[in-house]
Design an enzyme around this catalytic site. Sequence first.
Site, short mmCIF file in Angstrom:
data_model
loop_
_atom_site.label_atom_id
_atom_site.label_comp_id
_atom_site.label_asym_id
_atom_site.label_seq_id
_atom_site.Cartn_x
_atom_site.Cartn_y
_atom_site.Cartn_z
N GLY A 27 0.83 -0.76 0.14
CA GLY A 27 -0.39 0.05 0.75
C GLY A 27 0.38 1.32 0.06
O GLY A 27 1.90 1.37 -0.02
N LYS B 132 -7.82 -4.34 6.56
CA LYS B 132 -6.73 -4.62 5.58
C LYS B 132 -7.49 -5.24 4.32
O LYS B 132 -7.97 -5.70 4.73
CB LYS B 132 -5.41 -5.22 5.84
CG LYS B 132 -5.07 -4.25 7.15
CD LYS B 132 -3.45 -5.47 7.54
CE LYS B 132 -2.73 -5.30 6.96
NZ LYS B 132 -2.16 -4.00 5.72
N GLU C 7 -1.13 -10.63 3.30
CA GLU C 7 -0.13 -9.72 4.51
C GLU C 7 -0.55 -10.39 5.69
O GLU C 7 0.17 -10.45 6.64
CB GLU C 7 -1.31 -8.58 4.68
CG GLU C 7 -1.12 -7.75 3.51
CD GLU C 7 -2.08 -6.02 3.32
OE1 GLU C 7 -1.26 -5.65 2.59
OE2 GLU C 7 -2.78 -6.45 3.62
N THR D 131 1.37 3.72 2.28
CA THR D 131 2.56 3.53 3.65
C THR D 131 2.31 2.80 4.16
O THR D 131 4.29 3.12 4.02
CB THR D 131 1.22 3.61 5.17
OG1 THR D 131 -0.33 4.42 4.61
CG2 THR D 131 1.99 4.28 5.95
N LYS E 147 -7.59 6.54 9.88
CA LYS E 147 -7.55 5.48 9.56
C LYS E 147 -8.33 5.13 11.22
O LYS E 147 -8.44 3.86 11.02
CB LYS E 147 -6.51 4.28 9.68
CG LYS E 147 -5.52 4.89 8.49
CD LYS E 147 -6.91 4.96 7.33
CE LYS E 147 -6.43 5.09 5.63
NZ LYS E 147 -4.78 4.21 5.16
N GLY F 269 -6.13 -3.06 -1.01
CA GLY F 269 -5.26 -3.19 -2.27
C GLY F 269 -5.27 -4.30 -2.13
O GLY F 269 -4.25 -5.17 -3.46
N ALA G 182 -2.90 0.12 7.27
CA ALA G 182 -4.39 -0.94 7.64
C ALA G 182 -5.34 0.59 6.88
O ALA G 182 -4.64 1.65 6.67
CB ALA G 182 -4.31 -0.75 9.26
N ASP G 183 -6.50 -0.18 6.57
CA ASP G 183 -7.63 0.65 5.97
C ASP G 183 -8.57 1.35 7.63
O ASP G 183 -8.52 2.35 7.34
CB ASP G 183 -8.34 -0.17 5.30
CG ASP G 183 -7.76 -0.23 3.94
OD1 ASP G 183 -7.18 0.24 3.89
OD2 ASP G 183 -8.14 -1.50 3.70
#
Length: 222
Positions: free
Chosen positions: A29, A98, A107, A31, A125, A101, A87-88
Amino acid sequence: MTQDQMKEKVAEAALAYVVKGSIVGVGTGSTANKFIDALATMKDDIQGAVASSEATAEGLKKHGIPVFELNEALEKVGKLSVYIDGADEFDGGKNLTKGGGGALTREKIVAAGSEKFICIVDESKKVDMLGAFPLPIEVIPMARALVMAEASKHGGEPEVRAGFTTDNGNIIIDVHGLQIADAPAFEAALNHVPGVVTNGIFSFQGADVILMGTQDGVVVID
Ligand code: 5RP
Protein backbone atom coordinates in the site's frame (compact mmCIF):
# COMPACT_ATOMS: atom_id res chain seq x y z
CA MET A 1 1.08 18.41 7.58
CA THR A 2 -0.46 16.60 4.63
CA GLN A 3 -1.65 12.98 4.78
CA ASP A 4 1.33 12.04 2.63
CA GLN A 5 3.75 13.69 5.07
CA MET A 6 2.09 11.87 8.01
CA LYS A 7 2.63 8.58 6.15
CA GLU A 8 6.30 9.48 5.67
CA LYS A 9 6.72 10.25 9.38
CA VAL A 10 5.24 6.94 10.55
CA ALA A 11 7.29 5.05 7.97
CA GLU A 12 10.46 6.66 9.30
CA ALA A 13 9.39 6.01 12.91
CA ALA A 14 8.93 2.31 12.08
CA LEU A 15 12.67 1.98 11.36
CA ALA A 16 13.22 1.99 15.14
CA TYR A 17 11.50 -1.44 15.26
CA VAL A 18 13.70 -3.02 12.59
CA VAL A 19 16.12 -5.48 14.16
CA LYS A 20 19.60 -5.24 12.65
CA GLY A 21 20.74 -8.42 10.88
CA SER A 22 17.16 -9.70 10.53
CA ILE A 23 14.72 -10.37 7.69
CA VAL A 24 11.84 -7.87 7.79
CA GLY A 25 8.23 -8.53 6.76
CA VAL A 26 6.94 -5.73 4.55
CA GLY A 27 3.31 -4.87 3.79
CA THR A 28 1.51 -3.39 0.82
CA GLY A 29 0.00 0.00 0.00
CA SER A 30 0.94 3.67 -0.10
CA THR A 31 2.10 3.78 3.56
CA ALA A 32 4.07 0.55 3.19
CA ASN A 33 5.67 2.07 0.08
CA LYS A 34 6.93 4.96 2.23
CA PHE A 35 8.36 2.35 4.59
CA ILE A 36 10.15 0.63 1.71
CA ASP A 37 11.79 3.99 0.86
CA ALA A 38 12.80 4.42 4.52
CA LEU A 39 14.06 0.83 4.80
CA ALA A 40 16.35 1.43 1.82
CA THR A 41 18.36 3.83 4.00
CA MET A 42 19.36 0.89 6.24
CA LYS A 43 19.45 -1.91 3.67
CA ASP A 44 23.05 -2.78 4.56
CA ASP A 45 21.98 -3.45 8.17
CA ILE A 46 19.42 -6.17 7.33
CA GLN A 47 19.56 -9.55 5.57
CA GLY A 48 16.56 -8.63 3.46
CA ALA A 49 12.78 -8.68 3.44
CA VAL A 50 9.72 -10.84 2.83
CA ALA A 51 7.10 -9.12 0.67
CA SER A 52 3.34 -9.38 1.17
CA SER A 53 2.63 -8.83 -2.53
CA GLU A 54 4.24 -8.87 -5.96
CA ALA A 55 4.06 -5.04 -5.99
CA THR A 56 5.99 -4.81 -2.72
CA ALA A 57 8.58 -7.35 -3.93
CA GLU A 58 9.13 -5.17 -6.97
CA GLY A 59 9.51 -2.02 -4.83
CA LEU A 60 12.01 -3.72 -2.54
CA LYS A 61 14.06 -5.04 -5.45
CA LYS A 62 14.15 -1.57 -7.06
CA HIS A 63 15.90 -0.36 -3.92
CA GLY A 64 18.33 -3.30 -4.01
CA ILE A 65 16.83 -4.93 -0.90
CA PRO A 66 17.10 -8.75 -1.13
CA VAL A 67 13.66 -10.42 -1.21
CA PHE A 68 13.16 -13.85 0.38
CA GLU A 69 10.23 -16.22 -0.03
CA LEU A 70 8.45 -16.60 3.32
CA ASN A 71 9.14 -20.36 3.53
CA GLU A 72 12.82 -19.81 2.85
CA ALA A 73 13.01 -17.03 5.46
CA LEU A 74 11.20 -19.01 8.16
CA GLU A 75 13.43 -22.03 7.56
CA LYS A 76 16.44 -19.74 7.90
CA VAL A 77 15.52 -17.61 10.92
CA GLY A 78 12.42 -19.11 12.56
CA LYS A 79 9.94 -16.23 12.87
CA LEU A 80 10.56 -12.84 11.25
CA SER A 81 11.31 -10.28 13.96
CA VAL A 82 8.83 -7.74 12.70
CA TYR A 83 6.09 -7.16 10.12
CA ILE A 84 5.42 -3.55 9.12
CA ASP A 85 2.30 -2.61 7.19
CA GLY A 86 -0.54 -0.12 6.90
CA ALA A 87 -4.28 -0.58 7.49
CA ASP A 88 -7.58 0.71 6.21
CA GLU A 89 -9.07 1.10 9.72
CA PHE A 90 -8.11 0.40 13.32
CA ASP A 91 -10.18 0.40 16.51
CA GLY A 92 -9.40 0.87 20.21
CA GLY A 93 -8.54 -2.83 20.58
CA LYS A 94 -5.89 -2.61 17.83
CA ASN A 95 -8.12 -4.73 15.59
CA LEU A 96 -7.63 -3.76 11.96
CA THR A 97 -9.30 -4.00 8.60
CA LYS A 98 -6.96 -4.38 5.68
CA GLY A 99 -7.01 -5.39 2.04
CA GLY A 100 -7.84 -2.11 0.34
CA GLY A 101 -4.96 -3.03 -1.97
CA GLY A 102 -6.17 -6.62 -2.26
CA ALA A 103 -3.11 -8.20 -0.61
CA LEU A 104 -4.90 -9.27 2.60
CA THR A 105 -4.14 -12.99 2.44
CA ARG A 106 -0.39 -12.70 1.97
CA GLU A 107 -0.37 -9.85 4.50
CA LYS A 108 -2.06 -12.06 7.09
CA ILE A 109 0.34 -14.92 6.37
CA VAL A 110 3.46 -12.75 6.70
CA ALA A 111 2.05 -11.12 9.86
CA ALA A 112 1.47 -14.61 11.32
CA GLY A 113 5.08 -15.48 10.55
CA SER A 114 6.37 -12.48 12.51
CA GLU A 115 7.00 -11.88 16.20
CA LYS A 116 5.51 -8.38 16.08
CA PHE A 117 3.17 -6.47 13.80
CA ILE A 118 3.90 -2.74 13.70
CA CYS A 119 1.02 -0.98 11.96
CA ILE A 120 1.73 2.38 10.35
CA VAL A 121 -1.23 4.67 9.68
CA ASP A 122 -2.29 8.29 9.55
CA GLU A 123 -4.98 9.54 11.91
CA SER A 124 -7.76 9.19 9.29
CA LYS A 125 -7.68 5.40 9.86
CA LYS A 126 -8.85 5.57 13.50
CA VAL A 127 -12.49 4.47 14.04
CA ASP A 128 -14.75 3.68 16.97
CA MET A 129 -16.09 0.60 15.19
CA LEU A 130 -14.68 -1.24 12.17
CA GLY A 131 -16.80 -1.54 9.05
CA ALA A 132 -17.18 1.91 7.45
CA PHE A 133 -14.40 0.99 5.02
CA PRO A 134 -15.69 -1.83 2.76
CA LEU A 135 -14.41 -5.14 4.13
CA PRO A 136 -12.48 -7.15 1.53
CA ILE A 137 -12.85 -10.93 1.35
CA GLU A 138 -10.57 -13.01 -0.89
CA VAL A 139 -12.69 -15.73 -2.48
CA ILE A 140 -12.07 -18.71 -4.76
CA PRO A 141 -14.02 -17.69 -7.91
CA MET A 142 -16.49 -20.62 -7.92
CA ALA A 143 -17.69 -19.59 -4.43
CA ARG A 144 -18.58 -16.01 -5.43
CA ALA A 145 -22.40 -16.30 -5.20
CA LEU A 146 -22.27 -18.40 -2.03
CA VAL A 147 -20.01 -15.93 -0.21
CA MET A 148 -22.05 -12.93 -1.40
CA ALA A 149 -25.22 -14.53 -0.02
CA GLU A 150 -23.52 -15.21 3.33
CA ALA A 151 -22.17 -11.65 3.54
CA SER A 152 -25.68 -10.29 2.91
CA LYS A 153 -27.01 -12.36 5.84
CA HIS A 154 -24.62 -10.40 8.07
CA GLY A 155 -26.21 -7.13 6.95
CA GLY A 156 -23.57 -6.11 4.41
CA GLU A 157 -23.83 -5.18 0.77
CA PRO A 158 -21.29 -7.29 -1.12
CA GLU A 159 -19.77 -6.16 -4.39
CA VAL A 160 -17.20 -7.93 -6.56
CA ARG A 161 -14.09 -5.76 -7.03
CA ALA A 162 -14.24 -5.12 -10.76
CA GLY A 163 -11.31 -6.18 -12.92
CA PHE A 164 -9.21 -7.33 -9.97
CA THR A 165 -7.42 -10.65 -9.47
CA THR A 166 -5.30 -11.26 -6.37
CA ASP A 167 -1.68 -12.41 -6.48
CA ASN A 168 -3.16 -15.84 -5.63
CA GLY A 169 -5.48 -15.88 -8.65
CA ASN A 170 -8.70 -15.21 -6.72
CA ILE A 171 -11.39 -12.51 -6.64
CA ILE A 172 -12.10 -9.90 -3.97
CA ILE A 173 -15.59 -9.24 -2.65
CA ASP A 174 -15.85 -5.88 -0.86
CA VAL A 175 -18.62 -5.79 1.74
CA HIS A 176 -20.11 -2.35 2.33
CA GLY A 177 -22.18 -1.07 5.24
CA LEU A 178 -20.94 -3.34 8.03
CA GLN A 179 -20.78 -2.50 11.73
CA ILE A 180 -18.24 -4.89 13.22
CA ALA A 181 -18.78 -4.82 16.98
CA ASP A 182 -17.05 -8.15 17.71
CA ALA A 183 -14.08 -8.33 15.36
CA PRO A 184 -12.74 -11.82 16.33
CA ALA A 185 -16.22 -13.41 16.11
CA PHE A 186 -16.93 -11.84 12.72
CA GLU A 187 -13.47 -12.68 11.37
CA ALA A 188 -13.94 -16.33 12.38
CA ALA A 189 -17.52 -16.53 11.06
CA LEU A 190 -16.57 -15.25 7.60
CA ASN A 191 -13.53 -17.49 7.39
CA HIS A 192 -15.76 -20.53 7.98
CA VAL A 193 -17.70 -19.94 4.76
CA PRO A 194 -16.41 -22.47 2.17
CA GLY A 195 -14.52 -20.71 -0.60
CA VAL A 196 -13.31 -17.85 1.59
CA VAL A 197 -9.52 -17.73 1.53
CA THR A 198 -9.48 -15.05 4.19
CA ASN A 199 -11.13 -11.77 5.09
CA GLY A 200 -9.64 -8.38 5.85
CA ILE A 201 -10.29 -8.35 9.60
CA PHE A 202 -7.00 -8.63 11.48
CA SER A 203 -8.02 -9.40 15.05
CA PHE A 204 -6.21 -12.72 15.55
CA GLN A 205 -3.25 -11.11 13.75
CA GLY A 206 -3.98 -7.61 15.12
CA ALA A 207 -1.31 -4.97 15.57
CA ASP A 208 1.09 -5.15 18.50
CA VAL A 209 1.97 -1.48 18.10
CA ILE A 210 0.24 1.20 16.04
CA LEU A 211 2.24 4.22 14.92
CA MET A 212 -0.33 6.90 14.08
CA GLY A 213 0.66 10.03 12.19
CA THR A 214 -1.07 13.17 13.44
CA GLN A 215 -0.69 16.91 12.88
CA ASP A 216 1.38 17.00 16.08
CA GLY A 217 3.67 14.10 15.20
CA VAL A 218 3.70 10.33 15.59
CA VAL A 219 1.60 8.83 18.38
CA VAL A 220 2.62 5.36 19.61
CA ILE A 221 -0.31 3.10 20.61
CA ASP A 222 0.87 -0.08 22.33
C1 5RP B 1 -3.32 -3.51 1.22
C2 5RP B 1 -3.58 -3.05 2.61
C3 5RP B 1 -3.09 -1.70 2.99
O1 5RP B 1 -2.31 -1.82 4.15
C4 5RP B 1 -4.26 -0.81 3.28
O2 5RP B 1 -5.12 -0.82 2.16
C5 5RP B 1 -3.80 0.62 3.58
O3 5RP B 1 -3.25 1.17 2.43
P1 5RP B 1 -2.69 2.64 2.40
O4 5RP B 1 -1.44 2.66 3.23
O5 5RP B 1 -2.42 2.89 0.94
O6 5RP B 1 -3.75 3.57 2.95
O7 5RP B 1 -4.17 -3.72 3.41
O8 5RP B 1 -3.90 -4.75 0.95
